[in-house]
Motif scaffolding. Sequence first.
Motif, PDB file in Angstrom:
ATOM      1  N   UNK A 169       0.824  -1.156   0.065  1.00  0.00           N
ATOM      2  CA  UNK A 169       0.090  -0.076   0.013  1.00  0.00           C
ATOM      3  C   UNK A 169       0.837   1.595  -0.218  1.00  0.00           C
ATOM      4  N   UNK A 170       2.000   1.143   0.345  1.00  0.00           N
ATOM      5  CA  UNK A 170       2.979   2.361   0.472  1.00  0.00           C
ATOM      6  C   UNK A 170       3.893   2.260  -0.662  1.00  0.00           C
ATOM      7  N   UNK A 171       3.407   1.426  -1.947  1.00  0.00           N
ATOM      8  CA  UNK A 171       3.970   1.469  -3.288  1.00  0.00           C
ATOM      9  C   UNK A 171       5.497   0.930  -3.098  1.00  0.00           C
ATOM     10  N   UNK A 172       5.878   0.101  -2.135  1.00  0.00           N
ATOM     11  CA  UNK A 172       6.843  -0.360  -1.736  1.00  0.00           C
ATOM     12  C   UNK A 172       6.984  -1.869  -2.577  1.00  0.00           C
ATOM     13  N   UNK A 173       8.315  -2.187  -3.269  1.00  0.00           N
ATOM     14  CA  UNK A 173       8.168  -3.501  -3.637  1.00  0.00           C
ATOM     15  C   UNK A 173       8.343  -4.629  -2.495  1.00  0.00           C
ATOM     16  N   UNK A 174       7.293  -5.747  -2.714  1.00  0.00           N
ATOM     17  CA  UNK A 174       7.376  -6.791  -1.811  1.00  0.00           C
ATOM     18  C   UNK A 174       8.307  -7.897  -2.172  1.00  0.00           C
ATOM     19  N   UNK A 175       8.474  -7.965  -3.523  1.00  0.00           N
ATOM     20  CA  UNK A 175       9.491  -9.175  -3.727  1.00  0.00           C
ATOM     21  C   UNK A 175      10.800  -8.863  -3.579  1.00  0.00           C
ATOM     22  N   UNK A 176      11.605  -9.956  -3.767  1.00  0.00           N
ATOM     23  CA  UNK A 176      13.199  -9.960  -3.482  1.00  0.00           C
ATOM     24  C   UNK A 176      13.879  -8.970  -3.945  1.00  0.00           C
ATOM     25  N   UNK A 177      15.080  -8.488  -3.476  1.00  0.00           N
ATOM     26  CA  UNK A 177      15.813  -7.228  -4.266  1.00  0.00           C
ATOM     27  C   UNK A 177      17.086  -8.154  -4.610  1.00  0.00           C
ATOM     28  N   UNK A 178      17.276  -9.327  -4.559  1.00  0.00           N
ATOM     29  CA  UNK A 178      18.444  -9.776  -4.755  1.00  0.00           C
ATOM     30  C   UNK A 178      18.632 -10.437  -6.191  1.00  0.00           C
ATOM     31  N   UNK A 179      17.688 -10.311  -7.014  1.00  0.00           N
ATOM     32  CA  UNK A 179      17.698 -10.817  -8.395  1.00  0.00           C
ATOM     33  C   UNK A 179      16.794 -12.177  -8.567  1.00  0.00           C
ATOM     34  N   UNK A 180      16.173 -12.832  -7.403  1.00  0.00           N
ATOM     35  CA  UNK A 180      15.417 -13.641  -7.582  1.00  0.00           C
ATOM     36  C   UNK A 180      14.114 -13.241  -8.392  1.00  0.00           C
ATOM     37  N   UNK A 181      13.286 -13.964  -8.853  1.00  0.00           N
ATOM     38  CA  UNK A 181      11.969 -13.467  -9.461  1.00  0.00           C
ATOM     39  C   UNK A 181      10.749 -13.538  -8.273  1.00  0.00           C
ATOM     40  N   UNK A 182       9.939 -12.806  -8.657  1.00  0.00           N
ATOM     41  CA  UNK A 182       8.482 -12.852  -8.256  1.00  0.00           C
ATOM     42  C   UNK A 182       7.545 -13.971  -8.853  1.00  0.00           C
ATOM     43  N   UNK A 183       7.141 -14.668  -8.411  1.00  0.00           N
ATOM     44  CA  UNK A 183       6.412 -15.792  -9.496  1.00  0.00           C
ATOM     45  C   UNK A 183       5.150 -15.578  -9.179  1.00  0.00           C
ATOM     46  N   UNK A 214      13.397 -22.683   0.038  1.00  0.00           N
ATOM     47  CA  UNK A 214      12.880 -21.667  -0.866  1.00  0.00           C
ATOM     48  C   UNK A 214      14.051 -21.179  -1.621  1.00  0.00           C
ATOM     49  N   UNK A 215      13.998 -21.257  -2.941  1.00  0.00           N
ATOM     50  CA  UNK A 215      14.938 -20.824  -3.709  1.00  0.00           C
ATOM     51  C   UNK A 215      15.273 -19.231  -3.813  1.00  0.00           C
ATOM     52  N   UNK A 216      14.736 -18.643  -3.078  1.00  0.00           N
ATOM     53  CA  UNK A 216      14.915 -17.156  -2.892  1.00  0.00           C
ATOM     54  C   UNK A 216      13.584 -16.334  -3.645  1.00  0.00           C
ATOM     55  N   UNK A 217      12.827 -17.008  -4.239  1.00  0.00           N
ATOM     56  CA  UNK A 217      11.816 -16.430  -5.068  1.00  0.00           C
ATOM     57  C   UNK A 217      10.605 -16.090  -3.947  1.00  0.00           C
ATOM     58  N   UNK A 218       9.695 -14.950  -4.332  1.00  0.00           N
ATOM     59  CA  UNK A 218       8.641 -14.830  -3.677  1.00  0.00           C
ATOM     60  C   UNK A 218       7.462 -15.163  -4.421  1.00  0.00           C
TER      61      UNK A 218
END
Length: 855
Positions: A106-120, A187-191
């Motif tokens: 809701x604050x427009x901040x990304x929820x997914x990982x920032x390490x290069x792993x994908x959000x699936x 968890x391979x690091x993905x969201x």
Amino acid sequence: MLKATLRGFLAHKGRLLLSALAVLLSVAFVTGSLIFSDTVSRTFDRLFASTAADVTVSPKEDLDEAVPSGRTATLPAALAERVRQIDGVAAARADVEVSGLTVVDEANEPVGPTTGAPTLGNAWNPNERSPVKLTSGHAPRGPAEALLDSETAGRKDVRIGDTLTVIAPPGSFQVRVVGIVTFTTTNPGSALIYFDTPTAQTKLLGRPGTATAIAVDAAEGVGDDRLKQRVADALGPHTYDFRTAGEQAESDVEQLGGFLDVIKYVMLGFAGIAVLVGVFLIVNTFSMLIAQRTRELGLLRALGADRRQVRNSVLTEALLLGLVGSTLGLAAGIGLAAGLIGLMGLLGMNIDADEMEIGWVTPVAAYVVGLGVTFVAAYLPARRAAGVSPMAALSDAEVAGVGRPLRVRAVAGAVVGVAGAAALAGCAVSRQTSSAASLLGLGVVLTLIATVIAGPLLVRPVIRVLGGAFPALFGPVGRMSQRNALRNPRRTGATAAALMVGIALVGGMSVASESMTASFDRQIDKTLGADFVVQNSNFQTFPREVTEKVRGTEGVGLVVRGRFTPVAVRLPDGDRVETTAAGYDPRLDEVANITYARGDSAAALASGHLAMDRDFARDHGVRVGSTLPIRFPAGRSAELTVGALTDQDSAEGFGTQGGLFFGMGTLERYAPGGQDSALYVNAAPGTGDGELRANLEETLEPYPQVQVRDLADYKQLVRDQIAVLLYLVYALLGLAIIIAVLGVVNTLALSVVERTREIGLLRAIGLARRQLRRMIRLESVVIAVFGAVLGLVLGLVWGVCTQQVLALQGMTALAIPWLTIVLVVVGSAVVGVVAALLPALRASRMNVLAAIAHE
């Protein structure tokens, strides 16, 4: 002899400790990389094997995406019903999985990982093979509900009831989190975010009734291979890809393999540097120990020991050193692997350290590396020891190696150096990238060997210059420090060589990276004509709604889209080349300055036409007007006419092989479903750059994955990418410096022992403790700077030749990082001071009378 060898080893254990550290570091990096990669591979083998269906049916894809196109391959979801009717099938379900989503809170901040792993994004189809289970809340029902994995929820403080915005390829939509799922495997690091199946099909794929794969479970007693054959026969063996659970797991592991290989090869690179620099340290240590034990070895010969026994005695000491260093290095490697596993946990990849995989190859590699390094490094000193005469026991023998002629080294160094110089010269004049790179590698190896061989020959002329001011600045102490460094050229050369290797590596890579940066800057200045470029932060694609929002932004005058697709080209000479092609809108000339050898942008972007790099065209017999069969994804084919030939130095080919590009209409006709990778934006008349940028940033605020860049930003982006490689080189330099410092410390410590009587006499005639410490520090500094000078000269030559290879790929600018060179020289002097602290302190604390009486 064995008893004497063991006693000698234990008597000198303090002196050998620093050499053992070099072996320890070498072995630790080798074993750590093997244990880490084996553990991760085994963990993911189990993960993929436990979650893969017995048979997976997926869209047929025969082209690899080197650059993201944003296209998701699909098949009909109704195929699952057909598969259920096949004999031997227990169940079949349509799966939906889409990568590259962006999810914001809701604050427009990304929820997914920032390490290069994908959000699936996935369809919620729970079964016994699911990697997650629902632990709170309820399953998603309808287009406004979703599940989120517990690790992402915990990391980003997302709770049931919160609203998330999902930015998917077809467009953005909001969902409410109604449940949390927890991983039952690694968890391979993905969201992971889950929707019900209709929502996943319409919101993620943009097409109801579609799926990304059909998962098939076998009936009891039916083998995977047999079921795969039945499904393939029923659906047509050439219509889809069919994989058993084992084949699917192997395919998933291969996709992960690139990431694992990067870590593995980086660590093995550190191990290689540690081994190379450690060899110099061990050679120097054993050479000095043998020089100091000349009388002892002479006594052994006088008592009846033959040359072979003396040589084997020294080699046995070396193998004991290697055994100790390998054992400690193996233990350190296990600790290093555990640390890397912990680091991966911080980055979101949770691997259980209790399941650390230590195969039989790891300890074997540890002892092969450790024992091999020490044996090879000690062999020449051992041969020298075997040549000690029994008469050496009857008198004070001269230190081995001092005063012996260096003619053999001069000849060998000259021969190898000429061969290396010839290889580098061949690299500089070669016109083929592959042959130039091969000659560069050969030249680097040969010139490095030649410098190591001939290093002692350079000691006297170079150190006389480097230490020439010492007598004037420091008086007699400065003169003695310079002469101490000149006393044994072999020792000084070997000590400096350890530092030289690391600095040569950094010098060469610094020139190469600076030249790459300057070349890219020049190319960007020359080719990019747009006011701004809108791009994803990690070069991924973005939804089409971003393009529409940008077009509707106040002050935007022109938007030209850039999009990529994998293609396979059949060329007139018979070659089939798989590469990445780009598609652009008309008016490309208004945002890019492209130099054409033949034709123009209108011809290149015309329907059914394409442009190609002129050098690539010449190599494969292509001309303007040639018709080429092109294969696109999903089995689509076309015959396109070459409308223009470009100069790759200035074409917007983005470094892809062949520099192929065509009009956006051609791309959308034969490769539909892709997403834009870049938008080139020009301001409308009367709108300033600052105003347009502010408007664009406001428009793109809901899309945090997309950035607005001007010319300077674009250059900085390229610099940041190159800097990643440079940081790795600096880390290698750091390791080389650590081992080189150990080498200088070892050399000075042994030198202090060797010169005990001399130091005692100097103190007796009035040399103060402070002056003694200064003398040893100055000696250390001049040796370190000598190594830095050799390394920089070698590195500059390597860097210039590397730039010549890069020039064949269009990076023609040569840039020398003078600030880095100055900092390296200053840093080397600091290294010399640090390395001399302990030996100088020890020397200054000697008892004068005991030192004079020392034998």
